[in-house]
Scaffold this active site. Structure first.
Site, PDB file in Angstrom:
ATOM      1  N   PRO A 186       0.787  -1.222   0.000  1.00 43.81           N
ATOM      2  CG  PRO A 186       0.253  -0.827   2.208  1.00 43.81           C
ATOM      3  CD  PRO A 186       1.222  -1.550   1.352  1.00 43.81           C
ATOM      4  CD  GLU A 187       1.603   4.979  -3.613  1.00 43.95           C
ATOM      5  OE1 GLU A 187       1.396   6.179  -3.447  1.00 43.95           O
ATOM      6  OE2 GLU A 187       2.038   4.494  -4.679  1.00 43.95           O
ATOM      7  NE  ARG A 236      13.366   6.915  10.397  1.00 47.34           N
ATOM      8  CZ  ARG A 236      13.337   5.975  11.339  1.00 47.34           C
ATOM      9  NH1 ARG A 236      13.755   6.240  12.555  1.00 47.34           N
ATOM     10  NH2 ARG A 236      12.880   4.774  11.066  1.00 47.34           N
ATOM     11  CG  ASN A 241       6.830   4.225  -8.165  1.00 43.38           C
ATOM     12  OD1 ASN A 241       7.276   5.341  -8.431  1.00 43.38           O
ATOM     13  ND2 ASN A 241       7.096   3.171  -8.880  1.00 43.38           N
TER      14      ASN A 241
END
Length: 269
Positions: free
Chosen positions: A2-3, A120, A161
């Site tokens: 997944p994104e 981060r 992506n």
DNA sequence: GTGGGATGGGCAA
DNA sequence: TGCCCCTCCCACA
């Protein structure tokens, strides 16, 4: 695989099914040796930040899950399904179960380690508390290609992506253009677009980017049904096919170890 | 049946 | 920059 949209959806669904309840937890394939520490404990909440998930059982008892390329969850109503495949983590109540396979990471973080992880990560378009201004400032200073910067989780968190390729197409910006040559107005537009497309993808359970920018997704409707499967992306995995807008041949190229797709006519360097 | 590629990221060098 | 992790799917034979 997944994104950010899928990760946030998992967090919502798993919280709805499991949070506030004492869970049965095990690890049939032994890939999560600390499962026994959690068995019988109450899951307090599930957090999502970018592509990372945190199942909070206590201040220093947070199960960090990163799915990577191969990880995936399955969920359903009791009873448990037969054990199948490399079953790394299983959590269940009297009514619901969740299974995890193939994750890059599934391990216990204490609060310090969890805080260091969040520190981060960059701005997540799916989080209300996100502030994209530091990301804009960073990109405007860099000579690195915008296609690489958009994928850098320290700058933006949750974009993968597919969204990289599609956000840049919709902004008509070449992935190869240096960050410092992308205007502030263009960056604001990309962010605004991500803040619209990613929640829509969360609800649709797939990434559809070919809707016109001026026809925003509205909650409660099912707009993806009006788009055929061939047309859900402008450029992602459409190499050697004609651009849906100008007809030019979509190109692809390696960029930072990943494949980037773009239209050489619509997207200008 | 088989081999290559894929929505990711950490790490060594 | 390249490798690892170690899974699934698809095109092609």
């Amino acid at each position: 695989m997944p994104e950010g949209n899928e990760i946030h959806r998992f967090a919502e669904r798993h919280a709805a099914a499991l949070a506030g309840k004492r869970l049965h937890v095990d690890s049939p394939n032994g890939g999560f040796p600390d499962a026994s520490l959690l068995n019988g404990r109450t899951l307090k909440l599930v957090e999502a930040y970018g592509k990372h998930l945190g199942y909070v059982f206590g201040k220093d008892l947070i199960v960090h899950v990163h799915l990577g390329m191969y990880g995936d969850f399955w969920e359903g109503k009791m009873p448990l399904p037969p054990e199948k495949g490399a079953l790394r983590l299983r959590m269940w109540t009297r009514t619901d179960w969740v299974e995890l396979r193939g994750a890059t990471d599934c391990s216990i973080f204490d609060s310090e380690k969890w805080a260091a992880l969040l520190a981060r990560l960059g701005a997540d378009p799916l989080r209300e508390d996100a502030d994209p201004e530091p990301a804009f400032a960073t990109i405007r200073k860099r000579k690195t290609a915008i296609g690489l910067l958009l994928m850098d989780q320290r700058i933006f968190a949750g974009i993968g992506n597919i969204f990289r390729a599609e956000l840049l197409y919709r902004a008509r910006i070449s992935p190869m253009r240096p960050g410092q040559e992308v205007s502030l107005a263009e960056l604001r537009s990309i962010w605004k677009d991500a803040c619209k497309l990613m929640p829509a993808a969360m609800e649709d359970r797939r990434i559809v980017t070919t809707r016109p920018k001026d026809r925003p997704h509205s909650r409660g409707t099912v707009p993806s049904e009006t788009v055929s499967d061939e047309e859900v992306h402008y450029v992602y995995r459409r190499h050697n096919k004609p651009c849906l807008v100008c007809g030019a041949t979509i190109k692809r190229q390696e960029m930072g170890g990943r494949t980037v797709y773009w239209c050489p006519e619509c997207q200008k360097a």
